[in-house]
Design a protein around this motif. Structure first.
Motif, PDB file in Angstrom:
ATOM      1  N   VAL A 449      29.004  22.857  37.485  1.00  0.00           N
ATOM      2  CA  VAL A 449      28.963  23.950  38.401  1.00  0.00           C
ATOM      3  C   VAL A 449      28.798  25.633  38.257  1.00  0.00           C
ATOM      4  O   VAL A 449      29.488  25.635  37.281  1.00  0.00           O
ATOM      5  N   LEU A 450      27.754  26.001  38.157  1.00  0.00           N
ATOM      6  CA  LEU A 450      27.543  27.386  38.018  1.00  0.00           C
ATOM      7  C   LEU A 450      27.630  28.417  39.183  1.00  0.00           C
ATOM      8  O   LEU A 450      27.198  28.482  40.229  1.00  0.00           O
ATOM      9  N   ALA A 451      28.490  29.176  38.086  1.00  0.00           N
ATOM     10  CA  ALA A 451      28.921  30.396  39.581  1.00  0.00           C
ATOM     11  C   ALA A 451      27.492  31.606  39.449  1.00  0.00           C
ATOM     12  O   ALA A 451      27.028  31.466  38.064  1.00  0.00           O
ATOM     13  N   TYR A 452      27.373  32.607  40.948  1.00  0.00           N
ATOM     14  CA  TYR A 452      26.398  32.983  40.588  1.00  0.00           C
ATOM     15  C   TYR A 452      26.906  34.961  41.800  1.00  0.00           C
ATOM     16  O   TYR A 452      27.481  34.128  42.353  1.00  0.00           O
ATOM     17  N   ARG A 453      26.642  36.246  41.453  1.00  0.00           N
ATOM     18  CA  ARG A 453      27.407  36.504  42.521  1.00  0.00           C
ATOM     19  C   ARG A 453      25.502  37.102  42.945  1.00  0.00           C
ATOM     20  O   ARG A 453      25.131  37.341  41.899  1.00  0.00           O
ATOM     21  N   TYR A 454      26.168  37.210  44.249  1.00  0.00           N
ATOM     22  CA  TYR A 454      24.578  36.976  45.011  1.00  0.00           C
ATOM     23  C   TYR A 454      24.914  38.786  45.500  1.00  0.00           C
ATOM     24  O   TYR A 454      25.470  39.499  46.345  1.00  0.00           O
ATOM     25  N   HIS A 455      23.903  39.242  45.834  1.00  0.00           N
ATOM     26  CA  HIS A 455      23.872  41.012  45.888  1.00  0.00           C
ATOM     27  C   HIS A 455      22.115  40.404  47.741  1.00  0.00           C
ATOM     28  O   HIS A 455      21.131  40.131  46.625  1.00  0.00           O
ATOM     29  N   PHE A 456      22.289  40.710  48.828  1.00  0.00           N
ATOM     30  CA  PHE A 456      21.156  41.162  49.045  1.00  0.00           C
ATOM     31  C   PHE A 456      20.088  42.014  48.286  1.00  0.00           C
ATOM     32  O   PHE A 456      20.712  43.178  48.063  1.00  0.00           O
ATOM     33  N   THR A 457      18.781  42.042  49.094  1.00  0.00           N
ATOM     34  CA  THR A 457      17.787  42.577  48.003  1.00  0.00           C
ATOM     35  C   THR A 457      17.649  43.848  49.073  1.00  0.00           C
ATOM     36  O   THR A 457      18.034  43.861  50.255  1.00  0.00           O
ATOM     37  N   THR A 458      16.958  44.591  48.614  1.00  0.00           N
ATOM     38  CA  THR A 458      17.338  46.096  49.473  1.00  0.00           C
ATOM     39  C   THR A 458      15.223  45.769  49.940  1.00  0.00           C
ATOM     40  O   THR A 458      15.175  44.938  49.971  1.00  0.00           O
ATOM     41  N   PRO A 459      14.987  46.454  50.860  1.00  0.00           N
ATOM     42  CA  PRO A 459      13.690  45.957  51.368  1.00  0.00           C
ATOM     43  C   PRO A 459      12.815  46.352  50.712  1.00  0.00           C
ATOM     44  O   PRO A 459      11.861  45.830  50.327  1.00  0.00           O
ATOM     45  N   GLU A 460      12.792  47.165  49.630  1.00  0.00           N
ATOM     46  CA  GLU A 460      11.285  47.887  48.611  1.00  0.00           C
ATOM     47  C   GLU A 460      11.719  46.693  48.024  1.00  0.00           C
ATOM     48  O   GLU A 460      10.597  45.721  47.515  1.00  0.00           O
ATOM     49  N   GLN A 461      13.073  45.746  47.486  1.00  0.00           N
ATOM     50  CA  GLN A 461      12.868  44.260  46.080  1.00  0.00           C
ATOM     51  C   GLN A 461      12.449  43.638  46.997  1.00  0.00           C
ATOM     52  O   GLN A 461      11.712  42.798  46.560  1.00  0.00           O
ATOM     53  N   ARG A 462      12.633  43.087  48.020  1.00  0.00           N
ATOM     54  CA  ARG A 462      12.025  42.577  48.953  1.00  0.00           C
ATOM     55  C   ARG A 462      10.471  42.867  49.342  1.00  0.00           C
ATOM     56  O   ARG A 462       9.801  40.712  49.411  1.00  0.00           O
ATOM     57  N   SER A 463       9.876  43.434  49.584  1.00  0.00           N
ATOM     58  CA  SER A 463       8.690  43.653  49.310  1.00  0.00           C
ATOM     59  C   SER A 463       8.160  43.367  48.000  1.00  0.00           C
ATOM     60  O   SER A 463       7.083  42.478  48.714  1.00  0.00           O
ATOM     61  N   GLU A 464       8.342  43.705  47.400  1.00  0.00           N
ATOM     62  CA  GLU A 464       8.095  43.114  45.827  1.00  0.00           C
ATOM     63  C   GLU A 464       8.045  41.545  45.482  1.00  0.00           C
ATOM     64  O   GLU A 464       7.155  41.154  44.761  1.00  0.00           O
ATOM     65  N   THR A 465       9.113  41.074  45.555  1.00  0.00           N
ATOM     66  CA  THR A 465       9.753  39.664  45.819  1.00  0.00           C
ATOM     67  C   THR A 465       9.395  38.589  46.360  1.00  0.00           C
ATOM     68  O   THR A 465       9.134  37.612  46.079  1.00  0.00           O
ATOM     69  N   GLY A 466       9.528  39.267  47.865  1.00  0.00           N
ATOM     70  CA  GLY A 466       9.734  38.395  48.953  1.00  0.00           C
ATOM     71  C   GLY A 466      11.166  37.073  49.100  1.00  0.00           C
ATOM     72  O   GLY A 466      11.223  36.660  49.934  1.00  0.00           O
ATOM     73  N   ASN A 467      12.023  38.157  48.193  1.00  0.00           N
ATOM     74  CA  ASN A 467      13.192  37.762  48.527  1.00  0.00           C
ATOM     75  C   ASN A 467      14.342  38.383  49.226  1.00  0.00           C
ATOM     76  O   ASN A 467      13.808  39.920  49.226  1.00  0.00           O
ATOM     77  N   TRP A 468      15.060  37.331  49.652  1.00  0.00           N
ATOM     78  CA  TRP A 468      16.260  37.870  50.374  1.00  0.00           C
ATOM     79  C   TRP A 468      17.575  37.934  49.798  1.00  0.00           C
ATOM     80  O   TRP A 468      18.218  39.004  50.251  1.00  0.00           O
ATOM     81  N   TRP A 469      17.728  37.584  48.327  1.00  0.00           N
ATOM     82  CA  TRP A 469      18.629  37.197  47.736  1.00  0.00           C
ATOM     83  C   TRP A 469      18.010  37.511  46.282  1.00  0.00           C
ATOM     84  O   TRP A 469      17.790  37.238  45.663  1.00  0.00           O
ATOM     85  N   ARG A 470      19.324  38.683  45.303  1.00  0.00           N
ATOM     86  CA  ARG A 470      19.400  38.919  43.619  1.00  0.00           C
ATOM     87  C   ARG A 470      20.530  38.127  43.282  1.00  0.00           C
ATOM     88  O   ARG A 470      21.710  38.234  44.299  1.00  0.00           O
ATOM     89  N   ARG A 471      20.459  37.924  42.402  1.00  0.00           N
ATOM     90  CA  ARG A 471      21.848  37.208  41.845  1.00  0.00           C
ATOM     91  C   ARG A 471      21.946  36.879  40.024  1.00  0.00           C
ATOM     92  O   ARG A 471      20.592  37.217  39.911  1.00  0.00           O
ATOM     93  N   GLU A 472      23.280  36.954  39.970  1.00  0.00           N
ATOM     94  CA  GLU A 472      23.319  37.411  38.142  1.00  0.00           C
ATOM     95  C   GLU A 472      24.496  36.157  38.083  1.00  0.00           C
ATOM     96  O   GLU A 472      25.325  35.546  38.839  1.00  0.00           O
ATOM     97  N   TYR A 473      23.652  35.363  36.894  1.00  0.00           N
ATOM     98  CA  TYR A 473      24.855  34.475  36.422  1.00  0.00           C
ATOM     99  C   TYR A 473      25.783  35.370  36.001  1.00  0.00           C
ATOM    100  O   TYR A 473      26.115  36.005  35.014  1.00  0.00           O
ATOM    101  N   LEU A 474      27.349  34.210  36.308  1.00  0.00           N
ATOM    102  CA  LEU A 474      28.097  34.662  35.782  1.00  0.00           C
ATOM    103  C   LEU A 474      28.899  33.707  34.848  1.00  0.00           C
ATOM    104  O   LEU A 474      29.678  33.822  33.803  1.00  0.00           O
ATOM    105  N   GLY A 475      27.944  32.099  34.671  1.00  0.00           N
ATOM    106  CA  GLY A 475      29.099  31.429  33.734  1.00  0.00           C
ATOM    107  C   GLY A 475      29.280  29.597  34.580  1.00  0.00           C
ATOM    108  O   GLY A 475      28.928  29.399  36.189  1.00  0.00           O
ATOM    109  N   ILE A 476      30.111  29.120  33.829  1.00  0.00           N
ATOM    110  CA  ILE A 476      30.084  27.754  34.609  1.00  0.00           C
ATOM    111  C   ILE A 476      31.163  27.372  35.546  1.00  0.00           C
ATOM    112  O   ILE A 476      32.732  27.966  34.537  1.00  0.00           O
ATOM    113  N   PHE A 477      31.897  27.470  35.951  1.00  0.00           N
ATOM    114  CA  PHE A 477      32.920  27.655  36.955  1.00  0.00           C
ATOM    115  C   PHE A 477      33.194  26.144  36.809  1.00  0.00           C
ATOM    116  O   PHE A 477      33.152  25.094  36.375  1.00  0.00           O
TER     117      PHE A 477
END
Length: 485
Positions: A449-477
């Motif tokens: 099991v992997l753990a991530y921190r999730y945030h909504f993208t900003t409108p600018e980030q969504r426009s650039e990437t098409g992603n609704w989320w951005r995430r940061e790897y935290l480690g093995i849960f």
């Protein structure tokens, strides 16, 4: 004067006859959605090869308590808690909801749905132990007394139920001392960190902070002040209904909360009356409802009176104890405990604390320990480019419960370990709860099991990437810092 008011509770509430008929129609639709939602999940949650097999719980409870368990855990599965019985009970509830909607065997349908939902409530354990489930149970129980012309008492009990749900939700937001509520910043993170956001959550998360703070103030006003209007003269009740319905529509537009907001809107019907409901009903239908109405009998009135005492006593006792932690007489404790087992007299406290970060867990499997493939859930955030999904009035119980794992509470540890065990076994019932199983031929040898921190993208980030989320790897849960709160 008080005696006249008390006596009036047992008299027919003729101004709510059309309202009661409409209430039962819409309640049938909500029951239909609730049962159908469970029908496609229950074997994976509580079946013999599910996450928390109910037959094992019944066996252990009967061993410890004997025949007393039949009374304290009321359900229809004592003789058979197989997948067929569990799923059959849910589909039977769907059929009874259809009967109620078409005005067939109303007393039988309402009594049966209450018993079946109460049974599934116990069968599903932690997966069905939410406040909207007890709200539906008490709403459905009181609806049994609407099959004949309503009395002032049943209308009062519906008012009391709506008041409890709204006022207590606001009260406990303050009582906990949560800094996000106290500092008016709760909505800064709520849309992003709630259990199951949908696409509307992303858009509301982008609002300016002053609007989000105003939204917190509006929440407090509608939960701490407006509920008292329920017990005031008609024009105040109408205002309370309008404000409450407006808030529920806003919540639906920003959050996935299954059928609960629809049920609260429905409860607001009893803040209206036939003078309003009659405006949307054909005259012929109104006359037919009035002509076919029957007065409540002595038995029905007596049972409702006893239920009223239990509901009011239990809810006040539980509220008092939770707020003060002072000792309560044993008879009140016993009464409250039993009434809760039967789905009535509960208290409510929706989101008393607010999360400030979102942790998501990604379950992966592997045959060789080097190449890992991810299981994908149907509704909870996963792939960052997948739009958050709308699921109202359905509640995906497993997806919802995954939100409770990152705090690493011991209460949720057992069922989560069961989930990993069932995936390792390749349980078809549990795999049906997921959207994608990367191991269709045979289950994996290893699971992590992997753990991530999730945030909504900003409108600018969504426009650039098409992603609704951005995430940061935290480690093995679970070897990561627990989410707090």
């Amino acid at each position: 004067m008080m005696g006249n008011k008390f006596a009036g509770l047992f008299k027919p509430a003729d101004e709510y006859r059309l309202t009661s008929w409409l209430f039962l129609k819409i309640l049938a639709l909500i029951y239909f959605a609730a049962f159908l939602s469970l029908a496609v999940q229950i074997s994976g949650l509580a079946g013999p090869d599910g996450l928390l097999p109910f037959h094992q719980y019944l066996t252990n409870t009967y061993r410890d308590m004997g025949k007393q368990a039949w009374v304290l855990i009321p359900n229809v599965f004592w003789l058979d808690a197989s997948d067929t019985a569990l799923t059959g009970a849910a589909y039977a509830g769907v059929i009874l909801a259809v009967l109620l909607f078409f005005d067939r065997f109303r007393l039988f349908a309402l009594s049966g749905m209450f018993l079946l939902y109460l049974s599934l409530f116990h069968a599903s354990g932690i997966f069905l132990g939410f406040q909207w489930d007890t709200l539906l149970l008490e709403s459905g129980f009181l609806a049994i007394f609407l099959t004949r012309n309503p009395t002032g008492l049943v209308i009062f009990l519906y008012h009391w139920l709506l008041f409890r749900f709204r006022f207590m939700s606001g009260f406990f937001k303050l009582e906990t001392g949560d800094p996000a509520w106290a500092g008016l910043t709760a909505l800064n993170t709520y849309f992003e960190t709630q259990p199951l956001p949908h696409i509307g959550s992303w858009y509301f998360h982008q609002l300016p902070e002053f609007i989000l703070k105003a939204g917190v103030l509006l929440t407090f006003a509608t939960e701490l002040i407006i509920p008292f209007f329920i017990f005031l003269p008609r024009r105040f009740r109408l205002f309370a209904a309008a404000v409450t319905i407006f808030m529920q529509v806003l919540i639906i537009a920003t959050s996935n909360h299954n059928f609960v907001n629809l049920l609260i809107i429905l409860l607001c019907l009893f803040l209206l009356d036939d003078r309003i409901v009659s405006r949307i009903m054909p005259n012929g239908l109104q006359q037919r409802i009035i002509n076919h109405g029957k007065q409540a009998g002595i038995l029905s009135t007596s049972v409702l009176g006893l239920a009223a005492v239990i509901i009011i006593t239990s809810s006040l006792t539980t509220f008092y104890w939770k707020v003060t932690r002072n000792p309560v007489p044993e008879i009140l404790v016993s009464t409250s405990s039993v009434s809760h087992q039967y789905g009535i007299g509960h208290i409510f406290h929706i989101f008393p604390t607010m999360q400030t970060e979102r942790q998501e867990l990604e379950i992966q499997g592997s045959y060789d320990g080097r190449n890992w493939y991810s299981y994908i859930f149907k509704y909870k955030p996963g792939p960052v480019d997948r739009a958050p999904r709308f699921n109202v009035p359905h509640q995906p119980r497993l997806d919802w419960m995954m939100w409770f794992i990152p705090p690493q509470s011991s209460m949720d540890d057992y069922w989560f370990r069961q989930l990993l065990r069932r995936l390792h076994e390749g349980s078809p019932q549990v795999l049906d709860l997921l959207e994608y199983n990367p191991f269709p031929q045979q289950p994996p040898r290893y699971i992590r099991v992997l753990a991530y921190r999730y945030h909504f993208t900003t409108p600018e980030q969504r426009s650039e990437t098409g992603n609704w989320w951005r995430r940061e790897y935290l480690g093995i849960f679970p070897y990561v810092k627990p989410r707090r709160p």
